[in-house]
Design an enzyme around this catalytic site. Structure first.
Site: not given
Ligand code: NAD
Length: 360
Positions: A123, A190, A223, A247
């Site tokens: 972002y 991640k 995930d 988000d």
């Protein structure tokens, strides 16, 4: 009297933000509202979606409440929301997702809090257009620096994650957990793939966790986190995430408790805070008297708690809970037929009558 910046937003924003304002006015808390503009209304009036006067108003008052604002997809101006969070130093996004009795959702016992890092990650707005001179230069640099070939017709987005901002969000999260009696923090990342950026985020979390031995610290790959949240969300309490995953997981968690219509939020910095629902401007429902005003009203509750106006916050929260539980005057997303204004008026009526009960 306390002055607060009030931004009604666009799309469904004006309908729901006015109701949130009136809920507060139905309590004993006296506020002078300073109206400011952002999004489509600001574009019409001032030829910019985020006027400097709006930022100045929030900087002066230190507190703002805001309806959602539309961001054009894939073109047009940069997100007003992201710009505001960056310019005002609102580095922590706080989104509680708690089950409401009476909502026909997948689970009835969820009490999750999403803490999303608001200032960096993908972002940051560092993007290079496909075919641009700067984009090609970056691609050449990557080739030289890393020996990795990137197709010349690529667009590039940069994902900065700093130690400073990561430690700052984990500190915020642990302090939040301590103040709110939460015993576990889950860092979501991640880092198996983005070893440096997400790796640094995780490492910062581990470092800060050592200062809070009474709070359990664990981590989950994003995930897997998605699957865990769908299967057994009750196992989790406070989730801390970089901007993008934060988000996405916010909407997932909103879905677990019954939808965006009941999911409030806050953007918090060191001395400024801006309160707004998790949901966007839902343009297809603009002026249709259709959407649920509760997320916006519950964002006002978060604001009152931030202002230490707990009695007023309790009254509004209780009114929202009762209206939802009774299920007679609720909007389509909660299985009802009421419009935005009917549900909002019912909540305001209950807030006002709770005062009478208290004084009787
Ligand atoms: P959205 O959150 O506006 O809507 C997603 C879905 O949820 C839609 O089906 C919508 O009808 C439903 N929904 C949203 N609010 C609801 C409510 N109060 N009651 C019942 N149902 C509700 O997301 P979107 O459609 O992806 O985005 C629309 C615009 O909002 C985009 O321009 C986006 O950039 C912007 N946006 C703004 C903010 C913000 O201002 N903070 C946040 C997210 C998205």
């Amino acid at each position: 009297m306390r002055k607060i910046t009030f931004i009604s937003g666009d799309g469904i924003g004006p309908e729901i933000s006015e109701l949130a304002k009136r809920c507060i006015e139905a309590t004993d808390v006296r506020i002078e509202w300073e109206e400011a503009f952002a999004g489509e209304e600001a574009l019409k009036r001032f030829n910019t979606p985020l006027p400097e006067a709006t930022l100045q108003s929030i900087k002066r008052n230190k507190i703002a409440i805001k309806g959602p604002v539309t961001t054009p997809v894939g073109k047009g101006f940069r997100s007003v929301n992201v710009q505001m969070r960056q310019e005002l130093g609102l580095y922590a996004c706080l989104r509680p997702c708690k089950s409401f009795s009476g909502v026909n959702s997948r689970y009835e016992d969820i009490d999750l809090t999403i803490i999303r890092e608001n200032s960096e990650d993908l972002y940051a707005g560092i993007e290079f257009k496909e075919g641009s001179r700067e984009g090609k230069e970056i691609i050449e640099h990557i080739q030289q620096l890393k020996g990795v070939s990137v197709s010349l017709d690529s667009a590039i987005s940069i994902k900065p994650i700093s130690r400073y901002a990561s430690k700052r969000i984990f500190r915020f999260a642990f302090e939040y957990a301590k103040k709110n009696g939460r015993d576990k923090i889950t860092a979501v990342h991640k880092a198996n793939i983005m070893k440096y950026s997400d790796g640094l985020f995780l490492e910062s979390g581990r470092e800060i966790s050592k200062q809070y031995p009474d709070i359990e610290f664990e981590d989950k790959i994003v995930d897997n986190m998605c699957m865990q949240l769908v299967l057994r969300p009750q196992k989790y309490g406070v989730l801390v995430l970089p901007n993008l995953y934060g988000d996405i997981i916010s909407d997932l968690c909103a879905g677990l408790i019954g939808g965006l219509g009941i999911s409030p939020g806050a953007n918090i910095g060191d001395n400024i805070a801006l309160f707004e629902p998790t949901h966007g401007s839902a343009p297809k429902y603009k002026d249709k008297n259709k959407v649920n005003p509760a997320a916006m009203i519950l964002s006002a509750v978060l604001m009152l708690r931030y202002l230490k106006e707990d009695t007023a916050a309790d009254r509004i929260e209780k009114a929202v809970k009762n209206v939802i539980k009774e299920g007679k005057v609720v909007t389509y997303d909660l299985g009802g037929t009421a419009g935005t204004s009917e549900m909002g008026e019912e909540i305001i009526r209950k807030v006002a009558s709770s005062k009478n009960k208290m004084t009787n």
